[in-house]
Design an enzyme around this catalytic site. Structure first.
Site, PDB file in Angstrom:
ATOM      1  N   GLY A  24       0.843  -1.197   0.000  1.00 56.56           N
ATOM      2  CA  GLY A  24       0.000   0.000   0.000  1.00 56.56           C
ATOM      3  C   GLY A  24       0.872   1.238   0.000  1.00 56.56           C
ATOM      4  CB  SER A  25       0.490   4.381   1.898  1.00 54.84           C
ATOM      5  OG  SER A  25       1.201   5.582   2.089  1.00 54.84           O
ATOM      6  CG  ASP A  81      -0.624   0.694  12.337  1.00 54.11           C
ATOM      7  OD1 ASP A  81       0.529   0.247  12.291  1.00 54.11           O
ATOM      8  OD2 ASP A  81      -0.913   1.869  12.033  1.00 54.11           O
ATOM      9  CD  GLN A  84       1.531  -3.571  11.441  1.00 57.77           C
ATOM     10  OE1 GLN A  84       2.088  -3.573  12.544  1.00 57.77           O
ATOM     11  NE2 GLN A  84       1.702  -2.602  10.566  1.00 57.77           N
ATOM     12  CG  HIS A 106       2.736   3.504  13.827  1.00 56.80           C
ATOM     13  ND1 HIS A 106       3.238   4.450  14.706  1.00 56.80           N
ATOM     14  CD2 HIS A 106       1.403   3.451  14.062  1.00 56.80           C
ATOM     15  CE1 HIS A 106       2.241   4.930  15.437  1.00 56.80           C
ATOM     16  NE2 HIS A 106       1.127   4.332  15.078  1.00 56.80           N
ATOM     17  N   GLY A 132       3.641   7.451   2.061  1.00 55.40           N
ATOM     18  CA  GLY A 132       4.419   6.622   1.145  1.00 55.40           C
ATOM     19  C   GLY A 132       4.702   7.291  -0.190  1.00 55.40           C
ATOM     20  CD  GLU A 225      -9.024  34.730   2.171  1.00 60.86           C
ATOM     21  OE1 GLU A 225      -8.036  34.568   2.909  1.00 60.86           O
ATOM     22  OE2 GLU A 225      -9.008  35.467   1.163  1.00 60.86           O
ATOM     23  CB  SER A 250       0.960  41.623   4.870  1.00 64.64           C
ATOM     24  OG  SER A 250      -0.126  41.185   5.680  1.00 64.64           O
TER      25      SER A 250
HETATM   26  P1  NAD Z   1      -1.939   0.535   3.664  1.00 67.48           P
HETATM   27  O1  NAD Z   1      -3.321   0.603   4.159  1.00 67.48           O
HETATM   28  O2  NAD Z   1      -1.593   1.435   2.518  1.00 67.48           O
HETATM   29  O3  NAD Z   1      -1.566  -0.993   3.287  1.00 67.48           O
HETATM   30  C1  NAD Z   1      -2.326  -1.715   2.452  1.00 67.48           C
HETATM   31  C2  NAD Z   1      -1.559  -2.992   2.053  1.00 67.48           C
HETATM   32  O4  NAD Z   1      -1.707  -3.985   3.067  1.00 67.48           O
HETATM   33  C3  NAD Z   1      -2.161  -3.557   0.796  1.00 67.48           C
HETATM   34  O5  NAD Z   1      -1.144  -4.200   0.050  1.00 67.48           O
HETATM   35  C4  NAD Z   1      -3.148  -4.576   1.341  1.00 67.48           C
HETATM   36  O6  NAD Z   1      -3.451  -5.562   0.411  1.00 67.48           O
HETATM   37  C5  NAD Z   1      -2.344  -5.130   2.499  1.00 67.48           C
HETATM   38  N1  NAD Z   1      -3.184  -5.748   3.524  1.00 67.48           N
HETATM   39  C6  NAD Z   1      -4.262  -5.196   4.138  1.00 67.48           C
HETATM   40  N2  NAD Z   1      -4.749  -6.053   5.046  1.00 67.48           N
HETATM   41  C7  NAD Z   1      -3.954  -7.156   5.014  1.00 67.48           C
HETATM   42  C8  NAD Z   1      -3.947  -8.400   5.683  1.00 67.48           C
HETATM   43  N3  NAD Z   1      -4.864  -8.663   6.604  1.00 67.48           N
HETATM   44  N4  NAD Z   1      -2.975  -9.295   5.390  1.00 67.48           N
HETATM   45  C9  NAD Z   1      -2.059  -9.042   4.437  1.00 67.48           C
HETATM   46  N5  NAD Z   1      -2.009  -7.885   3.764  1.00 67.48           N
HETATM   47  C10 NAD Z   1      -2.947  -6.960   4.034  1.00 67.48           C
HETATM   48  O7  NAD Z   1      -0.924   0.710   4.869  1.00 67.48           O
HETATM   49  P2  NAD Z   1       0.067   1.940   5.171  1.00 67.48           P
HETATM   50  O8  NAD Z   1      -0.731   3.188   5.373  1.00 67.48           O
HETATM   51  O9  NAD Z   1       1.183   1.915   4.186  1.00 67.48           O
HETATM   52  O10 NAD Z   1       0.593   1.493   6.610  1.00 67.48           O
HETATM   53  C11 NAD Z   1       1.547   0.469   6.773  1.00 67.48           C
HETATM   54  C12 NAD Z   1       2.345   0.762   8.024  1.00 67.48           C
HETATM   55  O11 NAD Z   1       3.090   1.971   7.813  1.00 67.48           O
HETATM   56  C13 NAD Z   1       1.493   1.006   9.256  1.00 67.48           C
HETATM   57  O12 NAD Z   1       2.189   0.489  10.363  1.00 67.48           O
HETATM   58  C14 NAD Z   1       1.432   2.528   9.342  1.00 67.48           C
HETATM   59  O13 NAD Z   1       1.203   3.023  10.651  1.00 67.48           O
HETATM   60  C15 NAD Z   1       2.830   2.871   8.878  1.00 67.48           C
HETATM   61  N6  NAD Z   1       2.983   4.238   8.354  1.00 67.48           N
HETATM   62  C16 NAD Z   1       2.108   4.707   7.425  1.00 67.48           C
HETATM   63  C17 NAD Z   1       2.274   5.986   6.922  1.00 67.48           C
HETATM   64  C18 NAD Z   1       1.367   6.509   5.829  1.00 67.48           C
HETATM   65  O14 NAD Z   1       1.529   7.646   5.466  1.00 67.48           O
HETATM   66  N7  NAD Z   1       0.411   5.752   5.286  1.00 67.48           N
HETATM   67  C19 NAD Z   1       3.333   6.791   7.378  1.00 67.48           C
HETATM   68  C20 NAD Z   1       4.244   6.258   8.310  1.00 67.48           C
HETATM   69  C21 NAD Z   1       4.052   4.973   8.794  1.00 67.48           C
HETATM   70 MG    MG Z   2       0.719   7.589  12.037  1.00 66.88          MG
END
Ligand code: NAD
Ligand code: MG
Length: 356
Positions: A24-25, A81, A84, A106, A132, A225, A250
């Site tokens: 994902g992200s 999260d 996980q 995280h 991401g 605004e 300003s």
């Molecule tokens: P996300 O929601 O973008 O991740 C989705 C991915 O996880 C997809 O590939 C999905 O298929 C997979 N997925 C979802 N449920 C699943 C499951 N049960 N089993 C296997 N795969 C599964 O997640 P994210 O936002 O990238 O967050 C990932 C970690 O990064 C988290 O710990 C988050 O706190 C941390 N984090 C995120 C950001 C952010 O900006 N999004 C920033 C810093 C840290």
């Molecule tokens: Mg966070």
């Protein structure tokens, strides 16, 4: 990726295979940046899950999570999260090599005791302080999103070196990584997003917009605004702090800021910020969020829907249509999140695809 932005493989990852679980992200950005840094990366995903096709199309070897974990020396846990703990119990813990490294972006699950990692492994945190899409974009232009890192367990004696190598591999090493703890990262990250970055900022924008509209001003002008212009200010803060902002606004704006800002962020606001922090520190927020997720997110979905249906959104869509350079980027799911019951295969539409 061009050769000009390729960097040498960080030493501690040279002979390690990294399994990025989740695409994902964060997952997609980490996987691509690590690959471009010369690291051997495999992606672990549920077969038929919403991001499998994307990871394959972007050239990754994709395996089921358990298989990817078995093949890896470092496992980056980059699924949401709330998903996980189950993933750790069912796929990771039974399959992880002794002496391997488990990496989080995280600290939530380890800090709040939702995951109690095996004792024969390293456990580290590398948390980029940005979404991401930015982790990828900054890497591609030769910069990086600052990252913090922490070591929870150091079985190999190399845990810190591995965390720093991972930081370097995703580009976060280009800004000085700061060492933290799982506790500090978790509590400050939650506080930042709740009180300032997400909760604080959006609720401030909406309340400001409502105040002007209720007083009879045009909603479009109120949008400029209270929302659109925020970017100018945030960019100045990002580049050079409060000093830079004062240089560019300003005198009238400065005087208004200094004398009227404290009307809005007053003692009551500070008391509420302390309340937000206390609920993070004593675990109340975590317990509430875990219970909400287990119940299928009824409150989360309803609140989010109300945000999406707020009239400022309709005004914004109309005004942004006249600014074609402002197209949503698509790093986050557009739909309400997957629930505990549906995480095994819930497709998540991405705004970029939806709006393209
Ligand atoms: P996300 O929601 O973008 O991740 C989705 C991915 O996880 C997809 O590939 C999905 O298929 C997979 N997925 C979802 N449920 C699943 C499951 N049960 N089993 C296997 N795969 C599964 O997640 P994210 O936002 O990238 O967050 C990932 C970690 O990064 C988290 O710990 C988050 O706190 C941390 N984090 C995120 C950001 C952010 O900006 N999004 C920033 C810093 C840290
Ligand atoms: Mg966070």
């Amino acid at each position: 990726m061009t050769s000009t932005t390729r960097i040498t493989t960080p030493a501690a990852l040279e002979h390690r295979t990294v399994a990025v679980i989740g695409y994902g992200s964060q997952g997609s950005a980490h996987a691509k940046n690590l690959r471009d840094s010369g690291v051997r990366v495999i992606v672990g995903l549920r077969p038929g899950g919403p991001t499998e096709a994307k990871a394959k199309a972007e050239g990754f070897e994709v395996r089921e999570p358990a298989e990817a974990v078995r093949a890896a020396d470092l496992v980056a846990v980059l699924v949401p999260d709330m998903a996980q703990p189950q993933l750790y119990q069912q796929q990771i813990a039974p399959n992880l090599k002794a002496g391997a490294c488990l990496l989080f972006a995280h600290g939530f699950n380890v800090h709040y005791g939702q995951i109690n990692p095996r004792h024969d492994i390293d456990v580290v945190l590398v948390a980029p302080k940005g979404p991401g899409a930015l982790v990828r974009r900054e890497f591609e232009i030769g910069r990086g999103v600052p990252s913090v890192y922490a070591v929870h367990q150091d079985q190999s004696g190399e845990a810190e070196a591995i965390a720093l190598a991972y930081c370097a591999g995703i580009g976060g090493g280009r800004a000085q990584p700061i060492r933290t703890t799982f506790k500090e990262e978790t509590e400050t990250d939650l506080f930042g997003e709740q009180a300032v970055l997400c909760g604080g900022a959006t609720k401030l924008v909406m309340a400001g917009w409502e105040t002007l509209v209720e007083a009879g001003y045009q909603p479009e002008i109120a949008y400029y605004e209270c929302l659109h212009e925020l970017k100018l200010i945030v960019d100045l803060l990002y580049e050079g702090g409060i000093t830079q902002m004062h240089r560019f606004i300003s005198e009238t704006a400065q005087y208004g800021d200094l004398t009227r800002g404290p009307y809005v962020v007053d003692e009551h606001t500070r008391t509420q910020m302390k309340r937000v922090l206390a609920e993070i520190q004593d675990g109340r927020f975590a317990r509430e969020w875990i219970a909400e997720y287990r119940a299928g997110n009824p409150n989360y979905r309803a609140l989010k829907q109300a945000d999406l249906e707020h009239p400022i959104e309709a005004v914004g869509r109309k005004l942004r249509a006249a600014m074609p350079w402002l197209q949503p980027r698509g790093e986050a799911p557009a739909n309400p999140p997957a629930t505990a019951a549906s995480t095994t295969a819930s497709p998540q539409a991405k705004p970029a695809e939806a709006s393209a």
